[in-house]
Design a protein around this motif. Structure first.
Motif, PDB file in Angstrom:
ATOM      1  N   GLU A 127      63.352 -10.215  44.188  1.00 23.38           N
ATOM      2  CA  GLU A 127      64.546 -10.022  43.361  1.00 23.38           C
ATOM      3  C   GLU A 127      64.429  -8.769  42.509  1.00 23.38           C
ATOM      4  OE1 GLU A 127      65.057 -13.608  41.176  1.00 23.38           O
ATOM      5  OE2 GLU A 127      65.943 -14.707  42.866  1.00 23.38           O
ATOM      6  N   SER A 128      63.240  -8.508  41.993  1.00 22.59           N
ATOM      7  CA  SER A 128      63.025  -7.313  41.179  1.00 22.59           C
ATOM      8  C   SER A 128      63.237  -6.044  41.991  1.00 22.59           C
ATOM      9  CB  SER A 128      61.611  -7.336  40.596  1.00 22.59           C
ATOM     10  OG  SER A 128      61.330  -6.150  39.895  1.00 22.59           O
ATOM     11  N   LEU A 129      62.730  -6.029  43.229  1.00 26.59           N
ATOM     12  CA  LEU A 129      62.883  -4.845  44.078  1.00 26.59           C
ATOM     13  C   LEU A 129      64.337  -4.606  44.443  1.00 26.59           C
ATOM     14  CD1 LEU A 129      59.804  -5.173  46.461  1.00 26.59           C
ATOM     15  CD2 LEU A 129      60.205  -3.366  44.785  1.00 26.59           C
ATOM     16  N   SER A 185      66.391  -2.967  41.851  1.00 22.80           N
ATOM     17  CA  SER A 185      66.097  -1.547  41.605  1.00 22.80           C
ATOM     18  C   SER A 185      66.389  -0.647  42.792  1.00 22.80           C
ATOM     19  CB  SER A 185      64.623  -1.384  41.214  1.00 22.80           C
ATOM     20  OG  SER A 185      64.288  -2.188  40.103  1.00 22.80           O
ATOM     21  N   PHE A 186      66.357  -1.194  44.033  1.00 22.05           N
ATOM     22  CA  PHE A 186      66.461  -0.347  45.223  1.00 22.05           C
ATOM     23  C   PHE A 186      67.454  -0.912  46.232  1.00 22.05           C
ATOM     24  CE2 PHE A 186      62.048   0.026  43.703  1.00 22.05           C
ATOM     25  CZ  PHE A 186      61.921   1.409  43.559  1.00 22.05           C
ATOM     26  N   GLN A 187      68.075  -0.007  46.976  1.00 23.85           N
ATOM     27  CA  GLN A 187      68.792  -0.386  48.180  1.00 23.85           C
ATOM     28  C   GLN A 187      67.758  -0.687  49.261  1.00 23.85           C
ATOM     29  OE1 GLN A 187      72.165  -0.806  48.546  1.00 23.85           O
ATOM     30  NE2 GLN A 187      72.162  -0.484  46.307  1.00 23.85           N
ATOM     31  N   PRO A 188      68.092  -1.506  50.276  1.00 23.37           N
ATOM     32  CA  PRO A 188      67.104  -1.849  51.313  1.00 23.37           C
ATOM     33  C   PRO A 188      66.425  -0.638  51.938  1.00 23.37           C
ATOM     34  CG  PRO A 188      69.039  -3.233  51.538  1.00 23.37           C
ATOM     35  CD  PRO A 188      69.365  -2.229  50.470  1.00 23.37           C
ATOM     36  N   GLU A 189      67.192   0.432  52.191  1.00 19.96           N
ATOM     37  CA  GLU A 189      66.610   1.612  52.837  1.00 19.96           C
ATOM     38  C   GLU A 189      65.698   2.412  51.908  1.00 19.96           C
ATOM     39  OE1 GLU A 189      70.770   2.807  51.368  1.00 19.96           O
ATOM     40  OE2 GLU A 189      69.786   1.052  52.295  1.00 19.96           O
ATOM     41  N   ASP A 190      65.767   2.118  50.590  1.00 17.19           N
ATOM     42  CA  ASP A 190      64.952   2.848  49.622  1.00 17.19           C
ATOM     43  C   ASP A 190      63.767   2.040  49.100  1.00 17.19           C
ATOM     44  OD1 ASP A 190      66.482   5.223  49.636  1.00 17.19           O
ATOM     45  OD2 ASP A 190      67.980   4.296  48.321  1.00 17.19           O
ATOM     46  N   GLY A 197      41.983  -7.459  78.124  1.00 17.05           N
ATOM     47  CA  GLY A 197      43.317  -7.527  78.714  1.00 17.05           C
ATOM     48  C   GLY A 197      44.190  -8.624  78.125  1.00 17.05           C
ATOM     49  N   GLU A 198      43.683  -9.355  77.113  1.00 19.65           N
ATOM     50  CA  GLU A 198      44.450 -10.435  76.509  1.00 19.65           C
ATOM     51  C   GLU A 198      45.560  -9.875  75.624  1.00 19.65           C
ATOM     52  OE1 GLU A 198      41.437 -13.944  75.522  1.00 19.65           O
ATOM     53  OE2 GLU A 198      40.646 -11.964  74.988  1.00 19.65           O
ATOM     54  N   LEU A 199      46.713 -10.566  75.603  1.00 20.68           N
ATOM     55  CA  LEU A 199      47.828 -10.170  74.757  1.00 20.68           C
ATOM     56  C   LEU A 199      47.600 -10.669  73.344  1.00 20.68           C
ATOM     57  CD1 LEU A 199      50.777 -10.860  77.211  1.00 20.68           C
ATOM     58  CD2 LEU A 199      49.995  -8.628  76.416  1.00 20.68           C
ATOM     59  N   SER A 200      47.854  -9.812  72.385  1.00 21.28           N
ATOM     60  CA  SER A 200      47.597 -10.127  70.983  1.00 21.28           C
ATOM     61  C   SER A 200      48.805  -9.736  70.136  1.00 21.28           C
ATOM     62  CB  SER A 200      46.348  -9.371  70.501  1.00 21.28           C
ATOM     63  OG  SER A 200      46.094  -9.638  69.137  1.00 21.28           O
ATOM     64  N   TRP A 201      49.172 -10.608  69.191  1.00 24.89           N
ATOM     65  CA  TRP A 201      50.224 -10.294  68.229  1.00 24.89           C
ATOM     66  C   TRP A 201      49.627  -9.332  67.209  1.00 24.89           C
ATOM     67  CZ3 TRP A 201      55.237 -11.216  68.557  1.00 24.89           C
ATOM     68  CH2 TRP A 201      56.034 -11.068  67.424  1.00 24.89           C
ATOM     69  N   PHE A 202      50.018  -8.058  67.287  1.00 25.31           N
ATOM     70  CA  PHE A 202      49.314  -7.001  66.565  1.00 25.31           C
ATOM     71  C   PHE A 202      50.319  -6.141  65.821  1.00 25.31           C
ATOM     72  CE2 PHE A 202      47.094  -2.820  66.396  1.00 25.31           C
ATOM     73  CZ  PHE A 202      45.904  -3.209  65.801  1.00 25.31           C
ATOM     74  N   ASN A 203      50.662  -6.569  64.604  1.00 24.56           N
ATOM     75  CA  ASN A 203      51.581  -5.777  63.779  1.00 24.56           C
ATOM     76  C   ASN A 203      51.478  -6.249  62.337  1.00 24.56           C
ATOM     77  OD1 ASN A 203      53.958  -7.789  63.182  1.00 24.56           O
ATOM     78  ND2 ASN A 203      53.568  -7.985  65.393  1.00 24.56           N
ATOM     79  N   GLN A 204      52.209  -5.600  61.449  1.00 27.44           N
ATOM     80  CA  GLN A 204      52.163  -5.961  60.035  1.00 27.44           C
ATOM     81  C   GLN A 204      53.554  -6.206  59.479  1.00 27.44           C
ATOM     82  OE1 GLN A 204      48.268  -3.252  59.066  1.00 27.44           O
ATOM     83  NE2 GLN A 204      49.508  -3.818  57.341  1.00 27.44           N
ATOM     84  N   ALA A 205      54.438  -6.763  60.313  1.00 30.86           N
ATOM     85  CA  ALA A 205      55.798  -7.007  59.842  1.00 30.86           C
ATOM     86  C   ALA A 205      55.802  -7.874  58.589  1.00 30.86           C
ATOM     87  CB  ALA A 205      56.626  -7.650  60.952  1.00 30.86           C
ATOM     88  N   GLN A 206      54.939  -8.889  58.544  1.00 30.41           N
ATOM     89  CA  GLN A 206      54.907  -9.782  57.385  1.00 30.41           C
ATOM     90  C   GLN A 206      54.369  -9.092  56.135  1.00 30.41           C
ATOM     91  OE1 GLN A 206      53.429 -10.399  60.275  1.00 30.41           O
ATOM     92  NE2 GLN A 206      51.255 -10.192  59.890  1.00 30.41           N
ATOM     93  N   HIS A 207      53.721  -7.963  56.290  1.00 30.55           N
ATOM     94  CA  HIS A 207      53.277  -7.171  55.130  1.00 30.55           C
ATOM     95  C   HIS A 207      54.391  -6.296  54.589  1.00 30.55           C
ATOM     96  CE1 HIS A 207      48.688  -6.617  54.421  1.00 30.55           C
ATOM     97  NE2 HIS A 207      49.071  -7.850  54.260  1.00 30.55           N
ATOM     98  N   TRP A 208      55.352  -5.957  55.423  1.00 27.92           N
ATOM     99  CA  TRP A 208      56.369  -4.980  55.059  1.00 27.92           C
ATOM    100  C   TRP A 208      57.752  -5.593  54.831  1.00 27.92           C
ATOM    101  CZ3 TRP A 208      55.886   0.694  55.747  1.00 27.92           C
ATOM    102  CH2 TRP A 208      54.559   1.100  55.930  1.00 27.92           C
ATOM    103  N   HIS A 209      58.018  -6.727  55.426  1.00 21.50           N
ATOM    104  CA  HIS A 209      59.362  -7.303  55.358  1.00 21.50           C
ATOM    105  C   HIS A 209      59.580  -7.961  53.997  1.00 21.50           C
ATOM    106  CE1 HIS A 209      62.970  -9.530  56.443  1.00 21.50           C
ATOM    107  NE2 HIS A 209      63.005  -8.857  57.589  1.00 21.50           N
ATOM    108  N   PRO A 210      60.701  -7.651  53.310  1.00 22.85           N
ATOM    109  CA  PRO A 210      60.920  -8.202  51.961  1.00 22.85           C
ATOM    110  C   PRO A 210      61.039  -9.724  51.933  1.00 22.85           C
ATOM    111  CG  PRO A 210      62.851  -6.970  52.736  1.00 22.85           C
ATOM    112  CD  PRO A 210      61.735  -6.676  53.687  1.00 22.85           C
ATOM    113  N   ALA A 211      61.393 -10.355  53.055  1.00 21.20           N
ATOM    114  CA  ALA A 211      61.498 -11.814  53.078  1.00 21.20           C
ATOM    115  C   ALA A 211      60.153 -12.482  52.857  1.00 21.20           C
ATOM    116  CB  ALA A 211      62.091 -12.276  54.407  1.00 21.20           C
ATOM    117  N   CYS A 212      59.061 -11.744  53.065  1.00 19.93           N
ATOM    118  CA  CYS A 212      57.720 -12.312  52.932  1.00 19.93           C
ATOM    119  C   CYS A 212      57.146 -12.135  51.529  1.00 19.93           C
ATOM    120  CB  CYS A 212      56.788 -11.695  53.971  1.00 19.93           C
ATOM    121  SG  CYS A 212      57.333 -11.972  55.673  1.00 19.93           S
ATOM    122  N   LEU A 213      57.899 -11.495  50.654  1.00 19.85           N
ATOM    123  CA  LEU A 213      57.468 -11.350  49.266  1.00 19.85           C
ATOM    124  C   LEU A 213      57.792 -12.606  48.480  1.00 19.85           C
ATOM    125  CD1 LEU A 213      58.859  -7.741  48.666  1.00 19.85           C
ATOM    126  CD2 LEU A 213      56.446  -8.361  48.883  1.00 19.85           C
TER     127      LEU A 213
END
Length: 341
Positions: A256-258, A261-266, A234-250
């Motif tokens: 800059e390379s991405l 080549s791409f718009q954010p939505e692409d 029943g413990e609350l856990s931070w359970f997601n992968q935002a830092q894997h997907w968000h470009p700010a974490c690259l």
């Protein structure tokens, strides 16, 4: 001369006895992982696991991670047997990650450049289905680096700024993925089919929205929780992968390379709040700072096996030099529907 007959009997081993193993911690009792080592020679760790499965479950729920050390589990067959001592059934891998099957249901880790850090994540938390347990076995440590840092996801939840935390709880996370633009896996590999209708069926079964773009390209949208309750504790856990997907974490060069080549939505991968609004770069920076603060890292030793409760503990991978050989197995598959989300 009278012969003397000597009867030698094998001493029965009480597999329920705690004297067969010793428990400790790498740092202190409040820091994962719990470490289990043999106290006697030639203990069959798998037989012991079968006999003490409830004990292991209890300790895993308390600690979130258990490091089995000095049991000399170095082959894929031994590792798979170990995994089945923990879980009644191991995960039959899908095409989601670029891995290789080593033996049966044992895999290599995700392929990722050795000079980059693979950030903290709970395995498959962006998918509708995910494993409750994940195991890593070390066949050969890297010459330098290559540790598998772990983080208590309960503490991540507790330390994140309450305003950020509440926003993510309310809005959730939207994962957006583009297939067929030259980067990342194509949809045929991930969905393991050449048939678009079959892809659409799998998307519907796994709560994924989709749209077909020009030239047979695919875009998918998945809204998942950012925080969940553990189904047993029943413990609350931070359970997601935002830092894997968000470009700010690259890293700066990749980002800059991405964007050249791409718009954010692409972008091959991106994530937003569940209502489609952007997650601020500063928010992601703060979240990554919490992970970094809580990270526990230790050098691998040949024969180590690290068992994680995938909801309670996130994992990462440090950059490394030289050949690094690890094995991976996952078990006890569940879904957001099954645990009530």
């Amino acid at each position: 001369m009278k012969k003397i007959q000597i009867n030698i009997r094998r001493k029965a081993v009480d597999l329920l006895s705690n004297e067969l193993v010793q428990l400790s911690h790498l740092k202190d009792k409040d820091t994962l992982p719990l470490v289990i080592k043999p106290s006697v020679n030639e203990i069959d760790i798998v037989e012991w696991l079968h006999a003490r499965r409830e004990f292991i479950e209890e300790k895993l729920l308390q600690n979130g991670a258990i490091l089995f050390r000095e049991f000399n589990i170095t082959t894929a067959a031994e590792f798979e047997r170990f995994g089945l001592g923990i879980c009644s059934e191991l995960f039959n891998e899908n095409g989601e990650h670029p891995r290789e099957t080593v033996s049966g249901k044992v895999y290599t880790p995700v392929f990722y450049p050795s000079d980059h850090k693979l950030l903290w994540h709970n395995e498959n938390s962006f998918n509708h289905r995910f494993p409750l347990k994940i195991m890593f076995g070390c066949r050969q440590p890297a010459q330098q680096g290559g540790e598998t840092p772990i983080v208590d996801s309960r503490k991540v939840f507790q330390l994140i700024n309450p305003n950020i935390r509440e926003t993510f709880i309310e809005k959730q996370v939207m994962y957006v993925r583009n297939y067929g633009d030259g980067l990342g896996l194509d949809w045929q590999t991930v969905f393991q089919t050449e048939n678009q209708a079959e892809v659409e069926k799998k998307c519907q079964q796994n709560d994924i929205k989709f749209e077909w773009k020009s030239e047979n390209r695919l875009r998918t949208f998945s809204i998942r929780p950012a925080v969940i309750k553990h189904p047993q504790t029943g413990e609350l856990s931070w359970f997601n992968q935002a830092q894997h997907w968000h470009p700010a974490c690259l890293d700066v060069m990749t980002r800059e390379s991405l964007f050249t080549s791409f718009q954010p939505e692409d972008l091959p991968r991106n994530c937003y709040y569940g209502d489609g609004t952007p997650i601020e770069d500063s928010v992601m920076e703060e979240i990554c700072g919490v992970y970094q603060q809580l990270e526990v890292s230790f050098p691998w030793q040949t024969g180590d096996v690290l068992l994680l409760d995938n909801i309670l503990t996130a994992h990462a991978r440090n950059p490394f030099v030289g050949e690094r050989k690890l094995l991976v197995a996952m078990g006890e598959m569940t879904s957001y529907t099954e645990i009530g989300y």
